[in-house]
Design a protein around this motif. Structure first.
Motif, PDB file in Angstrom:
ATOM      1  N   THR A   1       0.845  -1.194   0.000  1.00 37.39           N
ATOM      2  CA  THR A   1       0.000   0.000   0.000  1.00 37.39           C
ATOM      3  C   THR A   1       0.881   1.244   0.000  1.00 37.39           C
ATOM      4  OG1 THR A   1      -0.092   0.080   2.405  1.00 37.39           O
ATOM      5  CG2 THR A   1      -1.780  -1.222   1.274  1.00 37.39           C
ATOM      6  N   ARG A   2       0.254   2.392  -0.182  1.00 35.56           N
ATOM      7  CA  ARG A   2       1.014   3.625  -0.240  1.00 35.56           C
ATOM      8  C   ARG A   2       1.198   4.213   1.154  1.00 35.56           C
ATOM      9  NH1 ARG A   2      -2.717   7.061  -4.106  1.00 35.56           N
ATOM     10  NH2 ARG A   2      -3.240   5.024  -4.912  1.00 35.56           N
ATOM     11  N   ARG A   3       1.595   3.395   2.118  1.00 33.27           N
ATOM     12  CA  ARG A   3       1.818   3.884   3.476  1.00 33.27           C
ATOM     13  C   ARG A   3       3.003   4.836   3.458  1.00 33.27           C
ATOM     14  NH1 ARG A   3       2.578  -0.690   7.692  1.00 33.27           N
ATOM     15  NH2 ARG A   3       0.437  -1.046   7.026  1.00 33.27           N
ATOM     16  N   LEU A   4       2.810   6.060   3.939  1.00 35.78           N
ATOM     17  CA  LEU A   4       3.844   7.081   3.887  1.00 35.78           C
ATOM     18  C   LEU A   4       4.349   7.394   5.288  1.00 35.78           C
ATOM     19  CD1 LEU A   4       2.248   9.557   1.320  1.00 35.78           C
ATOM     20  CD2 LEU A   4       3.806   7.661   0.878  1.00 35.78           C
TER      21      LEU A   4
ATOM     22  N   LEU B   1      14.150   6.807  -8.976  1.00 37.63           N
ATOM     23  CA  LEU B   1      13.687   7.394  -7.711  1.00 37.63           C
ATOM     24  C   LEU B   1      14.895   7.829  -6.900  1.00 37.63           C
ATOM     25  CD1 LEU B   1      14.063   5.389  -4.967  1.00 37.63           C
ATOM     26  CD2 LEU B   1      12.369   4.060  -6.193  1.00 37.63           C
ATOM     27  N   HIS B   2      14.664   8.828  -6.043  1.00 41.67           N
ATOM     28  CA  HIS B   2      15.727   9.359  -5.192  1.00 41.67           C
ATOM     29  C   HIS B   2      15.116   9.840  -3.884  1.00 41.67           C
ATOM     30  CE1 HIS B   2      18.912   9.221  -8.234  1.00 41.67           C
ATOM     31  NE2 HIS B   2      17.962   9.553  -9.093  1.00 41.67           N
TER      32      HIS B   2
ATOM     33  N   ALA C   1      11.432   3.355   0.712  1.00 39.69           N
ATOM     34  CA  ALA C   1      10.413   2.298   0.784  1.00 39.69           C
ATOM     35  C   ALA C   1       9.037   2.877   0.452  1.00 39.69           C
ATOM     36  CB  ALA C   1      10.414   1.660   2.172  1.00 39.69           C
ATOM     37  N   ALA C   2       8.768   4.085   0.927  1.00 45.02           N
ATOM     38  CA  ALA C   2       7.488   4.721   0.628  1.00 45.02           C
ATOM     39  C   ALA C   2       7.366   5.054  -0.857  1.00 45.02           C
ATOM     40  CB  ALA C   2       7.331   5.983   1.470  1.00 45.02           C
ATOM     41  N   LEU C   3       8.463   5.472  -1.469  1.00 43.32           N
ATOM     42  CA  LEU C   3       8.448   5.770  -2.900  1.00 43.32           C
ATOM     43  C   LEU C   3       8.140   4.521  -3.718  1.00 43.32           C
ATOM     44  CD1 LEU C   3      11.578   8.101  -3.087  1.00 43.32           C
ATOM     45  CD2 LEU C   3       9.211   8.819  -3.436  1.00 43.32           C
TER      46      LEU C   3
END
Length: 298
Positions: free
Chosen positions: A5-8, A98-99, A108-110
């Motif tokens: 999931t997109r857990r931020l 990604l950076h 990990a969130a990206l």
């Protein structure tokens, strides 16, 4: 396989990349810059966001327009950025680049955000080909980007060790001295890539060896290709051709040179690179990193 999931991280939100993010995103990209790579410029970032690259241009042309998104904190500062796209032909998804300063939570969130936005796809690739952000860097440099590598593996990606990335300085290269001791290669301009092609021919006019080098960018040249024809191997032509390629780059303003070895096959295979690696090692190149690409199947 469970979709991440997109857990931020707390305090971060995801939104589309904006023109005002440019300076902060360039800082993130350049924080991950490898030895032998030019500093990423606004023009390079603009090309990457638009989904264009002079290297691997054909692969980019197969994609839908990429989406580039940023993770920002409550003050609007950019903590991370990721670019991803879909490929209509096979319905694959691709994490292009990604950076996030190798902050484990951010990268990990990206990865998770990109996967969630790409949706359910039969396969998702990551770091599959070069972007305009670098000088031909095709893959993730795993020793310099360990948090990103770990985040991809933990998200279900399998990594493939495909490339050896090498560099050397060109200080002290004397083109006149080199040309005095080796058979002189014929040099002609080329456009893809922009640079020069060097050829050595035998007395009968048959091609004995060839090399392609890229026009220096920010003082950095690239050895894109070198090959000696099978009947002429073992006579030192490869070493002589490489010396002249380095001298040519130095004569056109290069201070250093990089190369990529598709070193993903064991000795004895059709693409065994043992001899090539031995030549590069002997000619003063050092390995900067190993480059991985990744695949995640549903």
């Amino acid at each position: 396989m469970t979709l991440r999931t997109r857990r931020l991280p707390t305090g971060l939100t995801a939104r589309a990349y904006q023109a005002g993010d440019e300076n902060q995103v360039l800082e993130l990209i350049n924080a991950d810059r490898l030895p032998g790579q030019p500093t990423c410029t606004p023009a390079m970032l603009g090309e990457a966001v638009a989904g264009r690259s002079t290297v691997d241009a054909g692969w980019w042309a197969e994609l839908d327009p990429p989406r580039t998104e940023a993770l920002v904190d409550q003050a609007g500062r950019v903590a991370g950025v990721v670019s991803f796209a879909a490929r209509p032909e096979d319905k694959a998804g691709l994490i292009l680049w990604l950076h996030g300063r190798e902050d484990p939570a951010v990268v990990a969130a990206l990865v998770g955000h990109a996967l969630a936005e790409l949706g359910r796809r039969p396969v998702v690739y990551a770091f599959e080909f070069a972007s305009a952000l670098t000088l031909g860097l095709e893959g993730l440099p795993v020793r310099h980007r360990p948090a990103t590598h770990r985040a991809l593996v933990e998200a279900g990606f399998a990594g493939r060790d495909l490339w050896r990335y090498m560099r050397r300085d060109l200080a002290g290269i004397d083109s006149a001295q080199v040309e005095g001791q080796d058979p002189v290669a014929t040099v002609t301009p080329c456009e893809d890539p922009v640079g020069w092609r060097l050829e050595v021919r035998d007395p009968q006019g048959a091609l004995a060896g060839e090399a392609t080098v890229g026009e220096p960018v920010d003082g950095i040249g690239v050895l894109w290709w070198i090959e000696v024809a099978p009947p002429h191997r073992g006579w030192g032509i490869g070493r002589a051709l490489l010396r002249q390629a380095l001298a040519h780059l130095a004569g056109h303003g290069a201070r250093e040179v990089i190369l990529y070895v598709d070193d993903d096959e064991p000795p004895g295979g059709e693409r065994d690179r043992t001899a090539a690696n031995a030549l590069y090692d002997a000619m003063g190149f050092t390995e900067v990193d190993r480059l991985y690409s990744y695949t995640r199947r549903r």
